[in-house]
Design an enzyme around this catalytic site. Structure first.
Site, PDB file in Angstrom:
ATOM      1  N   ASP A 148     -57.919  59.939 -76.355  1.00  0.00           N
ATOM      2  CA  ASP A 148     -58.633  61.184 -76.568  1.00  0.00           C
ATOM      3  C   ASP A 148     -59.204  61.714 -75.254  1.00  0.00           C
ATOM      4  O   ASP A 148     -59.728  60.951 -74.439  1.00  0.00           O
ATOM      5  CB  ASP A 148     -59.775  60.938 -77.568  1.00  0.00           C
ATOM      6  CG  ASP A 148     -60.498  62.198 -77.970  1.00  0.00           C
ATOM      7  OD1 ASP A 148     -59.853  63.104 -78.516  1.00  0.00           O
ATOM      8  OD2 ASP A 148     -61.713  62.283 -77.725  1.00  0.00           O
ATOM      9  N   GLU A 163     -53.861  62.660 -74.658  1.00  0.00           N
ATOM     10  CA  GLU A 163     -54.247  64.007 -75.060  1.00  0.00           C
ATOM     11  C   GLU A 163     -54.868  64.632 -73.815  1.00  0.00           C
ATOM     12  O   GLU A 163     -56.016  64.372 -73.478  1.00  0.00           O
ATOM     13  CB  GLU A 163     -55.262  63.985 -76.201  1.00  0.00           C
ATOM     14  CG  GLU A 163     -55.599  65.396 -76.670  1.00  0.00           C
ATOM     15  CD  GLU A 163     -57.048  65.567 -77.117  1.00  0.00           C
ATOM     16  OE1 GLU A 163     -57.314  66.500 -77.887  1.00  0.00           O
ATOM     17  OE2 GLU A 163     -57.913  64.783 -76.688  1.00  0.00           O
TER      18      GLU A 163
END
Length: 581
Positions: free
Chosen positions: A232, A293
């Site tokens: 993330d 990401e």
């Protein structure tokens, strides 16, 4: 990020870990051409009837995932959390939220998925913790300049008494990116940085303890059988705070080419991932995969996909595309460029942070407004603006075949196999996304793609939980029943059966040759040829186009006649795709 429940087992990087003999090449590189299905655990399936999806719920639906034909499941956070940001505010990176289950439930889920031939990828959240994390509680109880505060980004305020934030920076979710704390003696004190919500204080990745602890977290889950990690905010870990406190920073300016933004995509972050690869990911056999990401300039995306770092990075370019052949071909070209760096291309049309593409493709295009922005505006008006949902579904079915025809890995989002649209009419008093609150109602947020899935055509929760159990926090709309898994199962032409067929055919057609050749035979048509001679044709032109003669392998249009294609009379309708050999 230290666990308060189960300590991690340190594995020496030089020691054999998962297998006594080297894994086969296909086991080492499974991620290159995989179809990965994203599960948002809290809205996938509820086994205990408390209204919240859980790990045993996922285990109970492994049969659905196996019948779909996916290669791996990616689980969004299932860690202890106050849910200030949908679980991305993590209290403990090495534990399971008790509302979702136990570590034993996690182990059973992994065993069930592996038994079905499905690998497991978990979300890791290294940029921040929650404000309930043991480290942050210790920081609040410690004085300025203490070791505990060094793990986070604490700074003194500006102005008389330090009453103003250290800088003018704004958070992603709106409002200041700084929050002031009350010192142990009760006086107003320092400020901490939170790029996202105040409940998500940023970690300081110049701190060696922070770096070492995340290595332990990766080992902890890898030792439990996890095959890979989704990282993330991979572009946000390393920051140059002190050098830019007096500079106005545009928080959403993540696409710079030079790597000189103080908060995003700094060159030094690749040193972090090189250590992950060297000390953890490659210490297992087969190596553990990782996908970044990273919302960065397309020219810098390949850095995150470097084989010596994370190895793969998401390509979000299709998110911004309207239903336009030129835009999509440009996005595809950008994704294919990742292969030149030794990684694989990645393709995705929806995830837990975006308006579902089934809806996005039905929202009218507006001058100067991107597809995603127009769809967000539609959601914020509770779906009252004009939209053609039938057209959106037709285009989404066509986009699936285009996406699956491309070389590389494909990431699907739960519910898209049912053709689910965005749920736009969630009452404002039921909205949970911090974006809605911190934007002052300017955006409704991401809740509309996170509503609990429908498994049966009836029942109080459409099979999401046991009958008589608690209702999900965000109620499912009545139209969920007719598009539920059970309602579409075995129904020829349904979106669910199209997904099953497409993944099955793709598995047969896919080879290690990632070649692709474009055929420019009609404006507004994306026609490509893959190794083995099979073709994918997607018609975005608005008018019917002839298909090449051959065997019709699959089509998003159920009315297309295979015999007509074989005889050279095949015609592809607008907003449809076909695979022909």
């Amino acid at each position: 990020m230290t666990s308060t429940t189960t300590p991690a087992r340190r594995v020496p990087a030089s020691a054999p870990v998962a297998a006594p003999t080297p894994a086969a090449p296909e086991a080492r590189d499974w991620w290159r051409r995989a179809v990965v299905y994203q599960v948002y655990p809290r809205s996938f399936a509820d086994a205990d009837g408390d209204g919240l999806g859980d790990l045993r719920g996922i285990t109970s639906r492994v049969g659905h995932l196996a019948s779909l034909g996916v290669d791996a499941v990616w689980l969004s956070p299932f860690y202890p959390s106050a849910l200030a940001d949908g679980g991305y505010d993590v209290d403990d990176h090495r534990a399971v939220d008790p509302r979702l289950g136990t570590l034993e439930d996690f182990d059973e889920m992994v065993r069930a998925l592996h038994a079905a031939g499905i690998r497991v990828v978990v979300d890791v959240v290294p940029n921040h913790t929650s404000d309930r994390h043991a480290w942050f509680r210790e920081a609040l109880a410690s004085p300025p300049g203490s070791r505990a505060r060094g793990r986070y980004v604490f700074r003194d305020g500006r102005g008389p008494g330090g009453h103003e934030p250290p800088s003018s920076w704004r958070s992603i979710f709106g409002g200041s990116a700084w929050q002031r704390v009350t010192e142990p003696d009760g006086t107003p004190g320092q400020w901490f940085l939170h790029i996202f919500a105040p409940e998500q204080p940023d970690l300081d990745w110049s701190d060696e303890e922070v770096r070492e602890d995340m290595l332990e977290t990766l080992r902890f889950w890898a030792d439990r059988g996890v095959d890979g990690f989704r990282v993330d905010v991979a572009h946000g870990l390393v920051k140059d705070v002190d050098g830019h406190l007096d500079v106005h920073v545009e928080i959403l300016d993540t696409g710079r080419e030079g790597g000189n933004h103080p908060l995003w995509d700094r060159d030094e972050v690749q040193d972090v991932y090189a250590q992950w690869r060297r000390d953890v990911l490659d210490a297992y056999d087969p190596p553990r995969s990782a996908v970044a990401e990273a919302s960065v300039h397309p020219h810098r995306r390949a850095r995150y996909a470097d084989p010596l770092g994370l190895g793969q990075a998401f390509n979000f370019d299709l998110f911004a595309c309207a239903w336009d052949a030129g835009e999509m071909r440009t996005a595809i070209a950008g994704g294919l460029a990742q292969m030149a760096a030794g990684s694989s291309a990645t393709w995705t049309l929806s995830n837990h942070d975006s308006v579902r593409h089934t809806t996005r493709f039905g929202v009218p295009r507006r001058s100067g407004v991107g597809s995603q922005e127009a769809a967000k505006a539609w959601v914020t008006t509770d779906g009252r603006d004009p939209v053609d949902l039938d057209l959106g579904l037709r285009r989404a079915r066509a986009a699936l075949l285009l996406e699956l025809a491309l070389p590389g890995a494909v990431y699907l989002y739960q519910g898209e196999e049912l053709g689910l649209h965005e749920v736009a009419d969630i009452p404002w008093d039921a909205v949970e996304d911090p974006i809605a609150v911190r934007s002052g109602g300017g955006e409704k947020g991401r809740d509309g793609c996170r509503v609990a899935l429908p498994w049966t055509p009836d029942g109080t929760t459409f099979g999401f939980g046991p009958e008589g159990g608690a209702l999900p926090g965000m109620r499912q709309p009545a139209w969920f029943g007719p598009v539920s898994v059970a309602a579409q199962d075995g129904v020829a032409g349904s979106t669910l059966e199209l997904y099953r067929s497409a993944l099955r055919v793709r598995r047969v057609l896919t080879t290690v040759d990632d070649g692709l050749e474009w055929v420019d035979d009609a404006p507004g048509v994306l026609h490509l040829v893959r190794p083995g001679g099979w073709r994918s044709i997607t018609n975005l032109s608005g008018a019917a186009v002839p298909l090449p003669v051959g065997e019709l392998l699959l089509a998003s249009d159920t009315d297309l006649d295979p015999a007509a294609v074989a005889q050279g009379r095949g015609v592809l309708a607008p907003d449809c795709s076909a695979w022909v050999r």
